[in-house]
Design a protein around this motif. Structure first.
Motif, PDB file in Angstrom:
ATOM      1  N   UNK A  41     -12.459 -71.404  -1.255  1.00 26.87           N
ATOM      2  CA  UNK A  41     -11.464 -71.447  -0.179  1.00 26.87           C
ATOM      3  C   UNK A  41     -11.576 -70.208   0.715  1.00 26.87           C
ATOM      4  N   UNK A  42     -11.298 -70.375   1.998  1.00 20.52           N
ATOM      5  CA  UNK A  42     -11.427 -69.270   2.955  1.00 20.52           C
ATOM      6  C   UNK A  42     -10.696 -68.014   2.512  1.00 20.52           C
ATOM      7  N   UNK A  43      -9.531 -68.168   1.894  1.00 20.07           N
ATOM      8  CA  UNK A  43      -8.754 -66.999   1.485  1.00 20.07           C
ATOM      9  C   UNK A  43      -9.451 -66.194   0.392  1.00 20.07           C
ATOM     10  N   UNK A  44     -10.418 -66.803  -0.299  1.00 20.25           N
ATOM     11  CA  UNK A  44     -11.149 -66.110  -1.362  1.00 20.25           C
ATOM     12  C   UNK A  44     -12.491 -65.545  -0.901  1.00 20.25           C
ATOM     13  N   UNK A  45     -12.868 -65.791   0.344  1.00 21.85           N
ATOM     14  CA  UNK A  45     -14.178 -65.337   0.835  1.00 21.85           C
ATOM     15  C   UNK A  45     -14.310 -63.822   0.727  1.00 21.85           C
ATOM     16  N   UNK A  46     -13.293 -63.078   1.116  1.00 19.92           N
ATOM     17  CA  UNK A  46     -13.334 -61.616   1.037  1.00 19.92           C
ATOM     18  C   UNK A  46     -13.443 -61.116  -0.391  1.00 19.92           C
ATOM     19  N   UNK A  47     -12.563 -61.572  -1.292  1.00 23.03           N
ATOM     20  CA  UNK A  47     -12.687 -61.138  -2.686  1.00 23.03           C
ATOM     21  C   UNK A  47     -14.012 -61.544  -3.341  1.00 23.03           C
ATOM     22  N   UNK A  48     -14.518 -62.722  -3.038  1.00 22.85           N
ATOM     23  CA  UNK A  48     -15.796 -63.154  -3.609  1.00 22.85           C
ATOM     24  C   UNK A  48     -16.924 -62.270  -3.079  1.00 22.85           C
ATOM     25  N   UNK A  49     -16.913 -61.991  -1.783  1.00 23.52           N
ATOM     26  CA  UNK A  49     -17.936 -61.117  -1.198  1.00 23.52           C
ATOM     27  C   UNK A  49     -17.870 -59.733  -1.843  1.00 23.52           C
ATOM     28  N   UNK A  50     -16.666 -59.222  -2.053  1.00 25.47           N
ATOM     29  CA  UNK A  50     -16.503 -57.924  -2.700  1.00 25.47           C
ATOM     30  C   UNK A  50     -16.980 -57.939  -4.146  1.00 25.47           C
ATOM     31  N   UNK A  51     -16.703 -59.018  -4.853  1.00 24.11           N
ATOM     32  CA  UNK A  51     -17.134 -59.128  -6.247  1.00 24.11           C
ATOM     33  C   UNK A  51     -18.654 -59.200  -6.349  1.00 24.11           C
ATOM     34  N   UNK A  52     -19.281 -59.923  -5.439  1.00 16.46           N
ATOM     35  CA  UNK A  52     -20.744 -60.005  -5.428  1.00 16.46           C
ATOM     36  C   UNK A  52     -21.341 -58.616  -5.200  1.00 16.46           C
ATOM     37  N   UNK A  53     -20.804 -57.906  -4.220  1.00 10.83           N
ATOM     38  CA  UNK A  53     -21.295 -56.553  -3.925  1.00 10.83           C
ATOM     39  C   UNK A  53     -21.091 -55.622  -5.120  1.00 10.83           C
ATOM     40  N   UNK A  54     -19.937 -55.698  -5.756  1.00 10.40           N
ATOM     41  CA  UNK A  54     -19.660 -54.861  -6.926  1.00 10.40           C
ATOM     42  C   UNK A  54     -20.611 -55.190  -8.076  1.00 10.40           C
ATOM     43  N   UNK A  55     -20.850 -56.478  -8.312  1.00  8.22           N
ATOM     44  CA  UNK A  55     -21.748 -56.885  -9.403  1.00  8.22           C
ATOM     45  C   UNK A  55     -23.177 -56.411  -9.131  1.00  8.22           C
ATOM     46  N   UNK A  56     -23.644 -56.607  -7.910  1.00  5.99           N
ATOM     47  CA  UNK A  56     -25.002 -56.157  -7.581  1.00  5.99           C
ATOM     48  C   UNK A  56     -25.133 -54.643  -7.747  1.00  5.99           C
ATOM     49  N   UNK A  57     -24.150 -53.913  -7.260  1.00  6.79           N
ATOM     50  CA  UNK A  57     -24.181 -52.455  -7.332  1.00  6.79           C
ATOM     51  C   UNK A  57     -24.174 -51.986  -8.794  1.00  6.79           C
ATOM     52  N   UNK A  58     -23.333 -52.578  -9.605  1.00  5.81           N
ATOM     53  CA  UNK A  58     -23.277 -52.192 -11.019  1.00  5.81           C
ATOM     54  C   UNK A  58     -24.599 -52.485 -11.722  1.00  5.81           C
ATOM     55  N   UNK A  59     -25.192 -53.621 -11.433  1.00 11.26           N
ATOM     56  CA  UNK A  59     -26.423 -54.015 -12.118  1.00 11.26           C
ATOM     57  C   UNK A  59     -27.604 -53.123 -11.756  1.00 11.26           C
ATOM     58  N   UNK A  60     -27.576 -52.509 -10.574  1.00 11.95           N
ATOM     59  CA  UNK A  60     -28.643 -51.569 -10.193  1.00 11.95           C
ATOM     60  C   UNK A  60     -28.779 -50.487 -11.260  1.00 11.95           C
ATOM     61  N   UNK A  61     -27.658 -50.018 -11.762  1.00 14.76           N
ATOM     62  CA  UNK A  61     -27.661 -48.964 -12.780  1.00 14.76           C
ATOM     63  C   UNK A  61     -27.745 -49.521 -14.195  1.00 14.76           C
ATOM     64  N   UNK A  62     -27.051 -50.614 -14.448  1.00 10.58           N
ATOM     65  CA  UNK A  62     -26.959 -51.128 -15.819  1.00 10.58           C
ATOM     66  C   UNK A  62     -28.286 -51.602 -16.384  1.00 10.58           C
ATOM     67  N   UNK A  63     -29.200 -52.089 -15.549  1.00 11.70           N
ATOM     68  CA  UNK A  63     -30.488 -52.555 -16.080  1.00 11.70           C
ATOM     69  C   UNK A  63     -31.315 -51.403 -16.654  1.00 11.70           C
ATOM     70  N   UNK A  64     -30.927 -50.171 -16.385  1.00  7.09           N
ATOM     71  CA  UNK A  64     -31.654 -49.007 -16.917  1.00  7.09           C
ATOM     72  C   UNK A  64     -31.142 -48.588 -18.284  1.00  7.09           C
ATOM     73  N   UNK A  65     -30.085 -49.232 -18.775  1.00  4.91           N
ATOM     74  CA  UNK A  65     -29.592 -48.904 -20.112  1.00  4.91           C
ATOM     75  C   UNK A  65     -30.617 -49.310 -21.163  1.00  4.91           C
ATOM     76  N   UNK A  66     -30.730 -48.546 -22.240  1.00  9.89           N
ATOM     77  CA  UNK A  66     -31.733 -48.863 -23.260  1.00  9.89           C
ATOM     78  C   UNK A  66     -31.295 -49.991 -24.198  1.00  9.89           C
ATOM     79  N   UNK A  67     -32.282 -50.625 -24.821  1.00  7.28           N
ATOM     80  CA  UNK A  67     -32.054 -51.585 -25.900  1.00  7.28           C
ATOM     81  C   UNK A  67     -31.139 -52.742 -25.575  1.00  7.28           C
TER      82      UNK A  67
END
Length: 175
Positions: A41-67
């Motif tokens: 829904x249009x009202x969720x476009x902003x939060x979804x876009x923000x969540x995608x950006x947050x997830x991508x940003x977090x994963x940039x660092x998290x993939x470097x965790x060991x094991x």
């Protein structure tokens, strides 16, 4: 296995960083793209876009965790990429001419090339998960020349994946 993991980390981190930076440079464009995709829904476009950006940003660092933690991060990246791919498939099936704005502003409508790109990213994420679960995990593999070769290969792959829209435009123009 450690060089495969290092290459997967480099390729995924660089590609996700380019995606996040593109979205940060024009935050309204990605929000509008989410809205134009008509998958939430249009009202969720902003939060979804923000969540995608947050997830991508977090994963940039998290993939470097060991094991096992790194394996979980790669698996989370695979889930995110599978969700992106499902959205692309839905858009293509609907015949939608919207851009995914995956790496920022773009006018290239989603198409088969985007599915190939996501398939390659998904394969990288799954290979990374397997390699990280297998116990490999040093941030930098022991032999520098081989690590540099893996990083170079990852940089080339990342450049091609990030340039999907440009390559589509280049090769789809009439001669």
């Amino acid at each position: 296995m450690e060089y495969l993991l290092f290459g997967a980390r480099c390729a995924l981190a660089v590609t996700l960083a380019a995606s996040a930076i593109g979205k940060l440079r024009a935050p309204g464009d990605f929000r509008r793209a989410v809205q134009d995709m008509d998958v939430v829904p249009d009202r969720l476009a902003g939060p979804v876009a923000g969540a995608v950006l947050a997830a991508e940003t977090a994963l940039i660092l998290l993939v470097w965790l060991p094991g096992p933690l790194g394996a979980v991060a790669f698996a989370a990246a695979a889930v995110l990429l599978a969700a992106f791919t499902a959205v692309l498939v839905a858009l293509i099936r609907r015949g939608s001419d919207v851009s995914c704005a995956c790496f920022g502003q773009s006018r290239t409508p989603v198409g088969a090339a985007h599915l190939v790109r996501n398939g390659a990213l998904l394969a990288i994420a799954l290979l990374g998960a397997v390699a990280a679960a297998g116990g490999a995990g040093a941030a930098l593999p022991p032999e520098l020349p081989a690590a540099l070769a893996a990083a170079f290969a990852a940089a080339v792959v990342s450049a091609l994946l990030i340039s999907t829209d440009t390559l589509v435009d280049l090769f789809s123009r009439p001669s």
